[in-house]
Design an enzyme around this catalytic site. Sequence first.
Site, PDB file in Angstrom:
ATOM      1  N   HIS A  30       0.549  -0.794   0.038  1.00  0.00           N
ATOM      2  CA  HIS A  30      -0.186   0.195   0.151  1.00  0.00           C
ATOM      3  C   HIS A  30       0.632   1.380   0.426  1.00  0.00           C
ATOM      4  O   HIS A  30       0.651   2.787   0.598  1.00  0.00           O
ATOM      5  CB  HIS A  30      -1.100  -0.368   1.062  1.00  0.00           C
ATOM      6  CG  HIS A  30      -2.243  -1.256   0.422  1.00  0.00           C
ATOM      7  ND1 HIS A  30      -3.518  -0.755   0.274  1.00  0.00           N
ATOM      8  CD2 HIS A  30      -2.155  -2.729   1.171  1.00  0.00           C
ATOM      9  CE1 HIS A  30      -3.731  -1.946   0.005  1.00  0.00           C
ATOM     10  NE2 HIS A  30      -3.009  -2.659   1.049  1.00  0.00           N
ATOM     11  N   THR A  31       1.980   0.959  -0.267  1.00  0.00           N
ATOM     12  CA  THR A  31       2.736   2.526  -0.681  1.00  0.00           C
ATOM     13  C   THR A  31       2.793   2.500  -2.368  1.00  0.00           C
ATOM     14  O   THR A  31       3.201   4.294  -2.804  1.00  0.00           O
ATOM     15  CB  THR A  31       4.471   1.555   0.072  1.00  0.00           C
ATOM     16  OG1 THR A  31       5.335   0.819  -0.856  1.00  0.00           O
ATOM     17  CG2 THR A  31       4.489   1.985   0.754  1.00  0.00           C
ATOM     18  N   ASP A  32       2.663   2.092  -2.950  1.00  0.00           N
ATOM     19  CA  ASP A  32       2.895   2.516  -4.825  1.00  0.00           C
ATOM     20  C   ASP A  32       2.182   3.135  -4.594  1.00  0.00           C
ATOM     21  O   ASP A  32       2.648   3.736  -5.908  1.00  0.00           O
ATOM     22  CB  ASP A  32       2.671   0.945  -5.450  1.00  0.00           C
ATOM     23  CG  ASP A  32       1.452   0.582  -5.352  1.00  0.00           C
ATOM     24  OD1 ASP A  32       0.348   1.237  -4.641  1.00  0.00           O
ATOM     25  OD2 ASP A  32       0.649  -0.448  -6.624  1.00  0.00           O
ATOM     26  N   GLY A 120      -4.375 -12.368  -5.285  1.00  0.00           N
ATOM     27  CA  GLY A 120      -3.903 -11.534  -4.927  1.00  0.00           C
ATOM     28  C   GLY A 120      -1.943 -11.616  -4.936  1.00  0.00           C
ATOM     29  O   GLY A 120      -1.081 -11.116  -5.047  1.00  0.00           O
ATOM     30  N   LEU A 121      -1.409 -12.901  -6.494  1.00  0.00           N
ATOM     31  CA  LEU A 121      -1.067 -12.749  -6.624  1.00  0.00           C
ATOM     32  C   LEU A 121      -1.268 -11.828  -8.674  1.00  0.00           C
ATOM     33  O   LEU A 121      -0.115 -12.341  -9.305  1.00  0.00           O
ATOM     34  CB  LEU A 121      -0.787 -14.215  -7.427  1.00  0.00           C
ATOM     35  CG  LEU A 121      -0.629 -14.516  -5.891  1.00  0.00           C
ATOM     36  CD1 LEU A 121      -0.474 -16.284  -6.278  1.00  0.00           C
ATOM     37  CD2 LEU A 121       0.644 -14.522  -5.257  1.00  0.00           C
ATOM     38  N   SER A 124      -4.391 -10.354 -12.799  1.00  0.00           N
ATOM     39  CA  SER A 124      -5.002  -9.203 -13.747  1.00  0.00           C
ATOM     40  C   SER A 124      -3.718  -8.824 -14.442  1.00  0.00           C
ATOM     41  O   SER A 124      -3.967  -8.183 -15.480  1.00  0.00           O
ATOM     42  CB  SER A 124      -5.697  -8.078 -12.754  1.00  0.00           C
ATOM     43  OG  SER A 124      -5.275  -7.770 -11.582  1.00  0.00           O
ATOM     44  N   ASP A 168       1.877  -3.405  -9.842  1.00  0.00           N
ATOM     45  CA  ASP A 168       1.430  -4.966 -10.331  1.00  0.00           C
ATOM     46  C   ASP A 168       2.294  -5.055 -12.051  1.00  0.00           C
ATOM     47  O   ASP A 168       2.640  -6.077 -12.219  1.00  0.00           O
ATOM     48  CB  ASP A 168       0.046  -5.516 -10.385  1.00  0.00           C
ATOM     49  CG  ASP A 168      -0.176  -5.344  -8.735  1.00  0.00           C
ATOM     50  OD1 ASP A 168       0.718  -5.278  -8.079  1.00  0.00           O
ATOM     51  OD2 ASP A 168      -1.676  -5.663  -8.357  1.00  0.00           O
TER      52      ASP A 168
HETATM   53  C1  GLA Z   1      -2.571  -4.007  -5.063  1.00  0.00           C
HETATM   54  C2  GLA Z   1      -2.503  -3.296  -6.969  1.00  0.00           C
HETATM   55  C3  GLA Z   1      -1.386  -2.636  -5.745  1.00  0.00           C
HETATM   56  C4  GLA Z   1      -1.093  -2.383  -4.848  1.00  0.00           C
HETATM   57  C5  GLA Z   1      -1.688  -3.047  -3.854  1.00  0.00           C
HETATM   58  C6  GLA Z   1      -0.676  -3.154  -2.170  1.00  0.00           C
HETATM   59  O1  GLA Z   1      -2.507  -5.110  -5.415  1.00  0.00           O
HETATM   60  O2  GLA Z   1      -2.837  -3.560  -7.871  1.00  0.00           O
HETATM   61  O3  GLA Z   1      -1.063  -1.632  -6.508  1.00  0.00           O
HETATM   62  O4  GLA Z   1      -1.651  -1.233  -4.575  1.00  0.00           O
HETATM   63  O5  GLA Z   1      -2.279  -3.882  -3.413  1.00  0.00           O
HETATM   64  O6  GLA Z   1       0.529  -3.084  -2.080  1.00  0.00           O
END
Ligand code: GLA
Length: 382
Positions: A30-32, A120-121, A124, A168
């Site tokens: 959650h820093t991007d 969460g991998l 997408s 991502d």
């Molecule tokens: C998801 C989002 C990323 C990032 C993460 C948390 O994967 O697609 O852009 O914000 O959550 O770090």
Amino acid sequence: MIGERFRRYFGVWPLAIASAPGRVNLIGEHTDYNDGFVLPMAIDRRVTVAAAPRVDDQIVAFSEEFNEQKKLPVRGATSAPSRAWDAYVTGLCRTLEASGIRVPGMSLLISGQGVPTGAGLSSSAALLMALARALSSAMRIGWEPLKMARLAQRAENDFVGVHSGIMDPVASAAGRSGNAMLLDCRSLEVTYVSVPSDVTIVVMDTGMRRALSETEYNDRRATCDAAIRQIRLIAPDVRALRDVSPSLLESAVPLLPATMYLRAKHVVEENARPKALALALAAGDFDAAGRLMNASHASLRERYEVSSIHLDIICDVARDHFACHGARMTGAGFGGCAIALVRTKDVDQFIRQVQPQYEARTYQRATFFAVKGDDGARLEAS
Ligand code: GLA
């Protein structure tokens, strides 16, 4: 082979076949979208797309995973955002067109078996980048990974309705075998970080799929933006939470509601961890690396509130194993996967012992597997 399956389905051979990896994020969560640092690793689980131009002007896509064919509304009025697989394809084609790249009629076959969806991998981003790579080749336009990563992000933001950051798509576009990547999400500068062979990243899929994740995710983003607006009242030069030092954050306490302060505190502290973890890995100090991962998880659980009971339990049982240096949730949170940093020679034993412990505590089936750093989007032979 996908080329043969394409021929059987569409009656012609594909002109281009491309694949792109999913990713884990080692740290920097959650820093991007706060312009900060992240340390993702593209993994050896890939989505593959085969493409051939059509004589008509239609985009026709078949997803093997969903066993479903769609004729995509790439031109004309746009429809409401959707999380269905075809929204990603339509979204990328429309985003390419909006950026001045005309997409001709195309048949597409998508094979996503390698990357579980909703875990969460970043299945997408893998789909978007494999598609972007295949289309670039079929349309004979030069391959610019970072430019395409930005377009893929826009496609997901505008057509899927998730305000995801740049991590991502960049990880999927520009990964490198055997490496994680320290990414500056403001400049998009990438520094590759070799993962020493003594340690292995083990993905631990809790089996729980994310619930309400888009709403919660977009809410966290909005809170960070609101925090920055408040902090600017005393420090007009800061642009994002990435620019906020721990001491500036403390001076801003009177301006920030309690929850907003906690969210910002997570981001400010987490933003220092990607560089610290890169250094710890380079130095072979795996205990320090593990401590950083554990601290990141605690902050995501207590301050950012994006963990879940299942993620907490899976990390706890992992940490109790002698071969584990540290463990944390990876990606957006609210379910999905965690990762553990495990001594390579004991990986099999780790999986054999920890997986049943998690399952016994939660009555939930889990999937554990080791991953390696892999290359970003690339063309494949047919
Ligand atoms: C998801 C989002 C990323 C990032 C993460 C948390 O994967 O697609 O852009 O914000 O959550 O770090």
